[in-house]
Motif scaffolding. Structure first.
Motif, PDB file in Angstrom:
ATOM      1  N   ALA A  45     -18.817  61.643 -40.939  1.00 34.33           N
ATOM      2  CA  ALA A  45     -19.236  60.211 -40.336  1.00 34.33           C
ATOM      3  C   ALA A  45     -19.778  59.240 -40.963  1.00 34.33           C
ATOM      4  O   ALA A  45     -19.634  59.810 -42.435  1.00 34.33           O
ATOM      5  CB  ALA A  45     -20.895  60.916 -40.044  1.00 34.33           C
ATOM      6  N   LEU A  46     -18.799  58.599 -40.648  1.00 38.10           N
ATOM      7  CA  LEU A  46     -19.590  57.001 -41.217  1.00 38.10           C
ATOM      8  C   LEU A  46     -20.116  56.027 -40.340  1.00 38.10           C
ATOM      9  O   LEU A  46     -19.626  55.849 -39.335  1.00 38.10           O
ATOM     10  CB  LEU A  46     -17.787  56.679 -41.564  1.00 38.10           C
ATOM     11  N   LEU A  80     -11.598  57.844 -45.993  1.00 34.39           N
ATOM     12  CA  LEU A  80     -11.093  55.846 -45.817  1.00 34.39           C
ATOM     13  C   LEU A  80     -12.724  56.027 -46.830  1.00 34.39           C
ATOM     14  O   LEU A  80     -12.511  54.931 -46.720  1.00 34.39           O
ATOM     15  CB  LEU A  80     -11.978  56.732 -44.481  1.00 34.39           C
ATOM     16  N   PHE A  81     -13.408  56.375 -47.172  1.00 31.00           N
ATOM     17  CA  PHE A  81     -14.814  56.105 -48.204  1.00 31.00           C
ATOM     18  C   PHE A  81     -14.527  55.340 -48.928  1.00 31.00           C
ATOM     19  O   PHE A  81     -14.436  54.844 -49.608  1.00 31.00           O
ATOM     20  CB  PHE A  81     -15.962  56.972 -47.360  1.00 31.00           C
ATOM     21  N   ARG A 105     -11.570  49.337 -52.596  1.00 34.13           N
ATOM     22  CA  ARG A 105     -11.276  47.990 -52.724  1.00 34.13           C
ATOM     23  C   ARG A 105     -11.933  47.676 -52.625  1.00 34.13           C
ATOM     24  O   ARG A 105     -12.217  45.842 -52.488  1.00 34.13           O
ATOM     25  CB  ARG A 105     -10.265  48.576 -51.389  1.00 34.13           C
ATOM     26  N   GLY A 106     -13.388  47.338 -52.773  1.00 34.83           N
ATOM     27  CA  GLY A 106     -14.664  46.406 -52.667  1.00 34.83           C
ATOM     28  C   GLY A 106     -14.850  46.817 -51.451  1.00 34.83           C
ATOM     29  O   GLY A 106     -16.076  45.965 -51.629  1.00 34.83           O
ATOM     30  N   ILE A 107     -14.826  47.769 -50.646  1.00 37.19           N
ATOM     31  CA  ILE A 107     -15.738  47.470 -49.614  1.00 37.19           C
ATOM     32  C   ILE A 107     -16.302  49.138 -49.648  1.00 37.19           C
ATOM     33  O   ILE A 107     -15.844  50.054 -49.127  1.00 37.19           O
ATOM     34  CB  ILE A 107     -14.710  47.740 -48.410  1.00 37.19           C
ATOM     35  N   LEU A 108     -17.896  48.387 -48.970  1.00 40.80           N
ATOM     36  CA  LEU A 108     -18.636  49.817 -48.993  1.00 40.80           C
ATOM     37  C   LEU A 108     -19.445  49.491 -47.743  1.00 40.80           C
ATOM     38  O   LEU A 108     -20.003  49.044 -47.016  1.00 40.80           O
ATOM     39  CB  LEU A 108     -20.046  49.155 -49.983  1.00 40.80           C
ATOM     40  N   VAL A 121     -25.772  56.550 -53.843  1.00 40.61           N
ATOM     41  CA  VAL A 121     -24.093  56.081 -53.115  1.00 40.61           C
ATOM     42  C   VAL A 121     -24.299  56.658 -51.877  1.00 40.61           C
ATOM     43  O   VAL A 121     -24.638  56.449 -50.604  1.00 40.61           O
ATOM     44  CB  VAL A 121     -23.720  55.622 -54.131  1.00 40.61           C
ATOM     45  N   ALA A 122     -24.369  58.016 -51.614  1.00 40.31           N
ATOM     46  CA  ALA A 122     -23.678  59.224 -50.934  1.00 40.31           C
ATOM     47  C   ALA A 122     -24.928  59.007 -49.418  1.00 40.31           C
ATOM     48  O   ALA A 122     -25.319  58.461 -48.224  1.00 40.31           O
ATOM     49  CB  ALA A 122     -23.479  59.951 -50.813  1.00 40.31           C
ATOM     50  N   ASP A 123     -26.664  58.617 -50.264  1.00 40.35           N
ATOM     51  CA  ASP A 123     -27.627  58.755 -49.559  1.00 40.35           C
ATOM     52  C   ASP A 123     -28.298  57.624 -48.808  1.00 40.35           C
ATOM     53  O   ASP A 123     -29.713  57.864 -48.198  1.00 40.35           O
ATOM     54  CB  ASP A 123     -28.618  59.897 -49.991  1.00 40.35           C
TER      55      ASP A 123
END
Length: 357
Positions: free
Chosen positions: A317-318, A297-298, A304-307, A11-13
């Protein structure tokens, strides 16, 4: 519920996998709001395909028609400069194999798949922030506009790099996956005839048709011909041919969509700013954030179901894609509010200078 370490790393990558998102946030409400990919949430309109697109082998004439439409859409000199492929992901190792195994340098930080594909083709691959360092490689890779920060390398600088590489028998690969929403005058599609340049374009991002799997390598006639010969007569499926021909020729849709995406990007900037999150880069398909509280924040949004897209090598970084409808905008706003009310540090982090390998 324990989450396997490899699932978390995945998921992170990589963005875009709801299966991985569910592994990381098993209690998140559904449906998911996937803002992790930079794919246009307002895809080119779907239409009924002719039955023959599914029941017959793709006709060579339709492939030639698509090459002509793509050449016109991207500003290539002729269809002979365009090679078709089932997505740029498949094209990458073939392109890297145009040069005998040596050194590949990727201008980073960027999409990790380029370095992986170079290694598959036998090259030793590094990622560097120094544009001048690319001139010493056998293959240089630049993503323009860059993913994930939207950085633009000027056409002038890229052409200078191409000259330096060409003198040494090297190759410049420019991935223009997001150039549909970038400054088209910085594109190298019209320059590939000079040799030693391959430009990659695709239908996945701007047109929102990632599942169609259609990509283009724009290059000199000899390189494009070699790639076409290696892929053979049916490199692109019948449905992909039909969608490519129609979407790339639809100038009215393209112009309207660019205006719509610019408005959505401005709306996203304003929403993030209202909750103390400053945007520091991106394109109209995605926005880049550097924030000291990025990890929380991630997690807050994921729960809350927001990817959104995070980066294991750059923890501050995001990247945010665009919501696709009013319900998604509302859910994102509510999640940002919850993060801020829980003490979210809505201030930008200092610039990161470390190399990302």
């Amino acid at each position: 519920m324990d989450v396997p370490a490899n699932a978390i790393a995945a998921v992170a990558d990589h963005g875009g996998s709801l299966g991985r998102a569910r592994a990381l946030f098993p209690d998140a409400p559904e449906p998911w709001v996937d803002l992790s990919t930079g794919i246009n949430p307002h895809s080119y309109p779907l239409f009924d395909l002719p039955a023959t697109a599914l029941t017959r082998l793709p006709e060579p004439e339709r492939a030639r028609e698509l090459a002509a439409v793509a050449a016109n859409a991207y500003g290539a000199r002729s269809p002979r400069h365009v090679a078709l492929g089932p997505g740029t992901q498949i094209l990458l190792p073939r392109v890297f194999s145009l040069v005998k195994p040596g050194r590949a340098a990727v201008l980073g930080p960027t999409y990790a798949e380029h370095a992986r594909a170079a290694a598959l083709a036998g090259h030793s691959a590094i990622e560097t922030r120094d544009l001048s360092a690319l001139a010493q490689a056998d293959i240089a890779v630049v993503v323009n506009p860059n993913n994930p920060d939207g950085r633009i390398v000027s056409r002038t600088d890229l052409l200078g790099l191409a000259v330096a590489l060409r003198r040494r028998g090297g190759l410049l690969v420019v991935d223009e996956a997001f150039m549909d929403v970038g400054p088209e005058d910085e594109s190298l599609c019209d320059d590939v005839g000079q040799g030693g340049i391959v430009v990659l374009r695709s239908l996945g991002k701007f047109y929102g048709l990632a599942g169609v799997r259609l990509g283009f390598a724009i290059a000199s006639e000899d390189i494009a011909g070699r790639l076409d010969a290696e892929f053979g007569p049916w490199s692109v499926s019948g449905p992909a041919l039909e969608y490519g021909i129609r979407a790339l020729a639809d100038l009215a849709w393209q112009e309207q969509m660019r205006r719509s995406l610019a408005a959505d990007a401005a709306r996203l900037d304003a929403l993030l700013a209202a909750h103390g999150v400053a945007v520091d880069g991106g394109t109209s398909l995605f926005r880049h954030v550097t924030n000291a509280d990025a990890a929380r924040l991630f997690d807050c949004l994921g729960g809350r179901g927001i990817l959104i897209r995070n980066f294991s090598a750059r923890p501050r970084a995001l990247r945010f894609g665009l919501p696709g409808g009013e319900s998604e905008w509302q859910r994102l706003g509510e999640a940002l509010r919850a993060w801020r009310e829980a003490g979210g540090a809505g201030h930008a982090a200092p610039p990161q200078t470390e190399d990302v390998r």
